[in-house]
Structures are given as structure tokens and as C-alpha cells.
Design an enzyme around this catalytic site. Structure first.
Site, PDB file in Angstrom:
ATOM      1  N   SER A   1      32.331  42.611  32.320  1.00 26.56           N
ATOM      2  CA  SER A   1      30.875  42.561  32.175  1.00 26.56           C
ATOM      3  C   SER A   1      30.288  43.961  32.114  1.00 26.56           C
ATOM      4  O   SER A   1      30.808  44.891  32.741  1.00 26.56           O
ATOM      5  CB  SER A   1      30.281  41.814  33.379  1.00 26.56           C
ATOM      6  OG  SER A   1      28.890  42.006  33.443  1.00 26.56           O
TER       7      SER A   1
ATOM      8  N   TYR B   1      29.099  40.641  42.888  1.00 29.70           N
ATOM      9  CA  TYR B   1      29.620  40.140  41.607  1.00 29.70           C
ATOM     10  C   TYR B   1      30.112  41.319  40.760  1.00 29.70           C
ATOM     11  O   TYR B   1      31.242  41.316  40.278  1.00 29.70           O
ATOM     12  CB  TYR B   1      28.538  39.355  40.848  1.00 29.70           C
ATOM     13  CG  TYR B   1      28.881  39.190  39.390  1.00 29.70           C
ATOM     14  CD1 TYR B   1      28.296  39.996  38.419  1.00 29.70           C
ATOM     15  CD2 TYR B   1      29.837  38.270  38.988  1.00 29.70           C
ATOM     16  CE1 TYR B   1      28.650  39.880  37.084  1.00 29.70           C
ATOM     17  CE2 TYR B   1      30.189  38.140  37.649  1.00 29.70           C
ATOM     18  CZ  TYR B   1      29.588  38.962  36.706  1.00 29.70           C
ATOM     19  OH  TYR B   1      29.951  38.844  35.388  1.00 29.70           O
TER      20      TYR B   1
ATOM     21  N   LYS C   1      34.069  42.533  39.396  1.00 31.84           N
ATOM     22  CA  LYS C   1      34.483  42.865  38.021  1.00 31.84           C
ATOM     23  C   LYS C   1      35.128  44.251  37.988  1.00 31.84           C
ATOM     24  O   LYS C   1      36.125  44.476  37.310  1.00 31.84           O
ATOM     25  CB  LYS C   1      33.277  42.809  37.064  1.00 31.84           C
ATOM     26  CG  LYS C   1      32.771  41.395  36.800  1.00 31.84           C
ATOM     27  CD  LYS C   1      33.840  40.513  36.160  1.00 31.84           C
ATOM     28  CE  LYS C   1      33.337  39.112  35.871  1.00 31.84           C
ATOM     29  NZ  LYS C   1      34.389  38.214  35.338  1.00 31.84           N
TER      30      LYS C   1
END
Ligand code: WQD
Length: 338
Positions: free
Chosen positions: A126, A151, A155
Site C-alpha cells: 500500500s 495497519y 504493510k
């Protein structure tokens, strides 16, 4: 001989669109998905759209034994790994759940791949890894900033794990998505957010459908051309096709260890207000919205430099923002009829 691709999270929004494109390119697909954040709606959509029913196993990628069984039943040539939680706000409330799921499932999956000598791996990363980039548009060699959320941290950690294993007989590509939006033009596949959507476009379509009473623009006092945040909104079918292009490129690489990273965006930044206007124009609908306070954790602007992916993968987005917003609205109207 057809190659068999394992798609984790293949019942989800981006996963299902990618499965459809893989089938269109004559791959055999095996889907694993624990259905924790989606149901089987998109699996049916894949069947209706492609007239093909991929093998499906409702399992969790943290479950070594169940994953091992799938590798025993199928001769997997490559893996595309989507299965992960992705709600930024939720991750700040449940950091351990996010780390266990997103990082734990990656480690489990890589261990099973190692046991079955499966080397080719594509990872769903991302643009969140960049945080607020110093230079816009952002290139793949931009510094990785401190993650703005658990989050985003998952990643970054997953990308590091992948970097570390590619020295040991793994060939991998990480794809850094920008903002996936829209739905399949057939309206057989689309986004199915659970509860109140976090993301802008499903919130817009649900407001237009009367499901949400009020669309709020989170911040109009940013230092941008109209005061609202800038993002790079990419049609989900273009994103799916980028995975197929990356897979073909990866399978061509003869070296037993290989790593590459690509931004997947349109290369254009749009403000929140511009997206709202584009939705109104594309669908001949007038939206009402209020201008609210900034949302914590939002970066001011981020959009992709797509030079590298277009050169190496010969991939370019084909749909416009208006196309994506039209397809999103067609999908919303269809699911509201159910
Ligand atoms: C976009 C803009 C909001 C809702 C997230 C993830 C990212 C990636 C894409 C997975 C922001 C504004 C939103 C609303 C608004 N996902 N907004 N009103 O946060 O850029 O990225 O999705 O990889 O990792 O972080 O997307 O759609 O939530 O927000 O004004 O009701 O729309 O403030 O400026 P985001 P988003």
C-alpha cells in the site's frame, strides 16, 4: 500447460477482480479466504462473469495445516496474497489483531510455500508505507516514513519480511496500491463494505443511494488547490490487470531470487471535492455534503509516480476517474436491489 495461481483473500474486493482477470488470461485459480470481512457474494460474481468456478477453501492463512492441505491438493505455481485487514482507523483500536492477522498470515504462507518449494509471490502492499512523502508524485525509492497506523506498520513489516526471504529462493513483487475504487463494468463484482464505510467512494455511493444521511468532507483547510486532501484513485479493474502483468513479469524471471516493488496508481492526484464533483458529473446526480474537521491520520496529499511500472510491466491504467465513479454507482444500485 495452464499455470495454477493461489489467490489468498480472493473473495474480497481487489482479490475477486484479480481472479476474474487471471481466469481471462487462462490461469487456473485456487482461492483461500476465511470470509472474516466478506461473504461468498463475489465468488458467485466471479462464476457469473467468467463462467468458471475456481476451487475455493474457506480457511485462514494463519492456519498452517489447512494451507498445507491446499498445497497438497493443488500444484501451485505462484501465490498472490491479498488476505489482510485494511481499515486504518480500526487498526488503531485493534493493533494486535492487525499484526497477528496481517503479519502472522504472511509468515505462515511463506513457510508453507517454502515447504512445497513454491517460489513466486506477489504481495498486496500500500502507498500507506510512504506516510506523507517529501516529494510528490512519489517514486518507489522514496523513503519509508514512520507508519501513521498499525495497519501501515503491518504493510511495512511485511515488505521487510519479503525483502529478507527473497535472498532465500523466493521471487517476489510488492505492489503498492494507491486508492482502489469502482467496480467491474459488468456490475457482477464490486465493493461490499461491512457497516459504515471508511473509504470515500463507497461513502459517496451510499449517500447517493440514501443509505447514508450525510457525506462529510474531512477537512477543507489543507494546503491544496481547494483545501481538501489529494489522493490517487485507481479503477479496481486497472489494479487487477496490474497484478496479471506483474505475475507474467515475475514468472519470466529466471533468477532464483528476485525482488521488485511497483507503485500502482494513475499518476494523477484528485482532491476529495474533485471526486465528489466527478461523481455528480458522471452520474448526473447532485450530492449534498458538509465540510467537517480533518480526520486524524490523513496525509495531505499522496499520488504515484508511475514511470517505473509503465516501463517495466508495460502497464497503464485504462479507465478514468469518471468511469470508476460510474461503475461504482451501477454496482451500488445493483446491490441495493438485492
Ligand atoms: C480518502 C480521502 C479522507 C471518507 C485508505 C487506506 C489505504 C488504502 C486506500 C489499502 C481522505 C476523505 C473519506 C469520507 C472524506 N487502503 N474522506 N469523507 O485514507 O486515503 O486510504 O484506503 O491499502 O491504505 O488508508 O482512503 O477513502 O478513507 O480517504 O472526506 O466520508 O477522502 O479524509 O482525505 P485513504 P479514504
Amino acid at each position: 500447460m495452464k499455470k495454477t495461481i493461489l489467490v489468498t483473500g480472493g473473495a474480497g474486493y481487489i482479490g475477486a477482480h484479480t481472479v476474474a482477470e487471471l481466469i481471462a488470461q487462462n490461469y487456473d485459480v485456487v482461492i483461500v479466504d476465511n470470509l472474516s470481512v466478506c461473504d461468498e457474494t463475489l465468488l458467485l460474481g466471479i462464476e457469473l462473469l467468467t463462467k468458471t468456478k475456481p476451487s475455493f477453501y474457506p480457511i485462514d492463512c494463519n492456519d498452517y495445516k489447512s494451507l498445507q492441505n491446499v498445497f497438497k491438493l493443488h500444484n501451485i505455481d505462484a501465490v498472490i496474497h491479498f488476505a489482510a485487514f485494511k481499515a486504518v482507523g480500526e487498526s488503531t483500536q485493534k493493533p494486535l489483531v492487525y499484526h497477528y492477522n496481517n503479519v502472522g498470515s504472511l509468515i505462515t504462507l511463506l513457510r508453507v510455500m517454502e515447504e512445497f518449494n513454491v517460489k513466486d509471490f506477489i504481495f498486496s502492499s500500500s502507498c500507506t508505507v510512504y506516510g506523507q512523502p517529501d516529494t510528490i508524485p512519489v517514486t518507489e525509492d522514496a523513503p519509508i516514513k514512520k507508519a501513521e497506523s498499525p495497519y501501515g506498520a503491518t504493510k511495512q513489516i511485511c515488505e521487510q519480511i519479503i525483502k529478507d526471504v527473497t535472498s532465500q529462493n523466493v521471487k517476489a513483487i510488492s505492489l503498492r496500491y494507491f486508492n482502489p475504487i469502482g467496480a467491474h463494468p459488468s456490475a457482477e463484482l464490486g465493493e461490499l463494505p461491512i457497516g459504515t464505510p471508511n473509504n470515500l467512494v463507497p461513502f459517496i455511493t451510499q449517500t447517493a443511494a440514501g443509505v447514508r444521511q450525510q457525506l462529510t468532507v474531512f477537512g477543507t483547510d489543507y494546503p491544496t488547490r481547494d483545501g481538501s486532501c489529494i489522493r490517487d484513485y485507481i479503477h479496481v479493474v486497472d489494479l487487477a490487470k496490474a497484478h496479471v502483468a506483474a505475475l507474467a513479469y515475475l514468472l519470466e524471471q529466471s533468477s532464483s531470487t528476485f525482488l521488485d516493488i511497483f507503485n500502482v496508481g494513475t499518476g494523477e492526484g484528485k482532491t476529495v471535492l474533485e471526486v465528489i464533483e466527478a461523481f455528480e458529473r458522471a452520474n448526473q446526480i447532485t450530492l449534498t455534503y458538509t465540510k467537517g474537521p480533518r480526520r486524524p491520520g490523513d496525509v495531505i496529499q499522496v499520488y504515484a509516480d508511475t514511470t517505473y511500472i509503465s516501463k517495466k510491466l508495460n502497464w497503464k491504467p485504462e479507465y478514468t476517474l469518471e468511469d470508476a465513479l460510474q461503475h461504482a454507482w451501477q454496482w451500488e444500485k445493483k446491490i441495493r436491489k438485492r
